[in-house]
Design a protein around this motif. Structure first.
Motif, short mmCIF file in Angstrom:
data_model
loop_
_atom_site.label_atom_id
_atom_site.label_comp_id
_atom_site.label_asym_id
_atom_site.label_seq_id
_atom_site.Cartn_x
_atom_site.Cartn_y
_atom_site.Cartn_z
N GLU A 50 -2.25 1.91 -4.73
CA GLU A 50 -1.88 3.30 -4.47
C GLU A 50 -3.09 4.09 -3.97
N LEU A 51 -2.89 4.79 -2.87
CA LEU A 51 -3.91 5.67 -2.32
C LEU A 51 -3.56 7.13 -2.61
N ASP B 167 3.90 -1.82 8.87
CA ASP B 167 3.78 -0.38 8.65
C ASP B 167 5.15 0.28 8.62
N LYS C 280 -2.96 5.60 4.07
CA LYS C 280 -2.32 4.28 4.15
C LYS C 280 -2.44 3.67 5.54
N SER C 281 -2.01 4.41 6.55
CA SER C 281 -2.03 3.86 7.92
C SER C 281 -3.46 3.64 8.40
N SER D 118 -2.33 10.17 2.75
CA SER D 118 -3.20 9.60 1.71
C SER D 118 -4.17 8.56 2.26
N HIS E 122 6.86 3.67 1.76
CA HIS E 122 7.20 4.76 0.84
C HIS E 122 8.31 4.33 -0.11
N ILE F 21 0.86 -1.18 0.00
CA ILE F 21 0.00 0.00 0.00
C ILE F 21 0.90 1.23 0.00
N VAL F 22 0.78 2.04 -1.04
CA VAL F 22 1.67 3.18 -1.21
C VAL F 22 0.86 4.46 -1.35
N VAL G 148 2.68 -1.33 4.24
CA VAL G 148 2.59 0.10 3.97
C VAL G 148 4.01 0.60 3.82
#
Length: 250
Positions: A237-238, A190, A70-71, A68, A224, A62-63, A222
């Motif tokens: 992608e969020l 995470d 993600k968490s 955005s 970067h 999850i990026v 999650v």
């Protein structure tokens, strides 16, 4: 780190069949998930109508940029938060309507979580931490099993040390070891490679992908980090709380 989904030998079949909570049904099914946070008169929309299926044994990255969602999404998958609207089904059960005790039980028995902050018990040795983690999940390890688990993450010679006497990379590997040794159905992570040196990050990522490929553990990351994301089977992608069609991040 040169560990990509395309370059790995696949040892499993990912089931993507629509349906109920059978063996081929998604382990997670999210429908029209909205999460709104309210503080005084301020309203923040973290997720906006998210639909997402995650297959059994799949690895998903999850990026997205900071903020955005993600968490927030990871917390919903963990059952540590509830959506404002929509459903979050895990193994056919809606976490949105499950009571706190039921969600806590799932986190103890089925869902393993690794955070960037390692959450190791500071007064226990690494071996004691691993054995405690597996005992809490109802899958206790003896001393031999605990040492074998630490050996898999390159920490066999540090089994008797407390977390404060280890480097950050060693602590993170120990935290991953605690979760993997408990053999969860799902592992949620995470940003666990964010503060690690390149070699430690590579080893941690290899451990997660190995759990997915060999043991059939569903892994949701999650991150970067583009290289970390590229190692997963799929990238989600969020952007501003919504899933973007096509992973431009990759």
């Amino acid at each position: 780190m040169e560990l990509t989904a395309a370059s790995r030998t696949r040892r499993r079949v990912i089931g993507r069949t629509e349906g109920g909570p059978g063996p081929d049904a998604p382990i997670y099914r999210l429908r029209d998930v909205i999460r709104v946070y309210r503080e005084a008169d301020v309203e923040t929309i973290a997720l906006r109508g998210v639909d997402l299926d995650i297959a059994r044994g799949e690895s998903v990255a999850i990026v997205g940029r900071s903020g955005s969602g993600k968490s927030t999404l990871l917390n919903l998958l963990a059952g540590s938060d509830r959506p404002t609207a929509g459903s979050v089904a895990f193994l056919g059960r809606d976490l949105a309507t499950a009571d706190d005790a039921s969600r806590a039980a799932l986190r103890g028995s089925e869902i393993g979580i690794v955070y960037q902050a390692q959450n190791l018990a500071p007064m226990l040795s690494l071996l004691e931490n691993v054995r405690l983690a597996t005992w809490l999940c109802g899958r206790p390890l003896d001393v031999v099993g605990g040492r074998a688990a630490l050996a898999r993450v390159g920490l066999a010679d540090k089994a008797g040390r407390r977390p404060a006497h280890l480097s950050g990379g060693e602590q993170q590997r120990a935290a991953v070891c605690c979760v993997l040794a408990a053999r969860p159905t799902v592992l949620l992570a995470d940003e666990i490679t964010g503060e690690l040196d390149r070699e430690s990050a590579r080893l941690v990522l290899e451990l997660l992908i190995e759990a997915c490929d060999i043991n059939g553990t569903t892994v949701v990351l999650v991150t970067h980090d583009r290289e970390v994301a590229a190692a997963a089977d799929r990238i989600v992608e969020l952007r501003d709380g919504s899933i973007v069609d096509g992973a431009a991040f990759a």
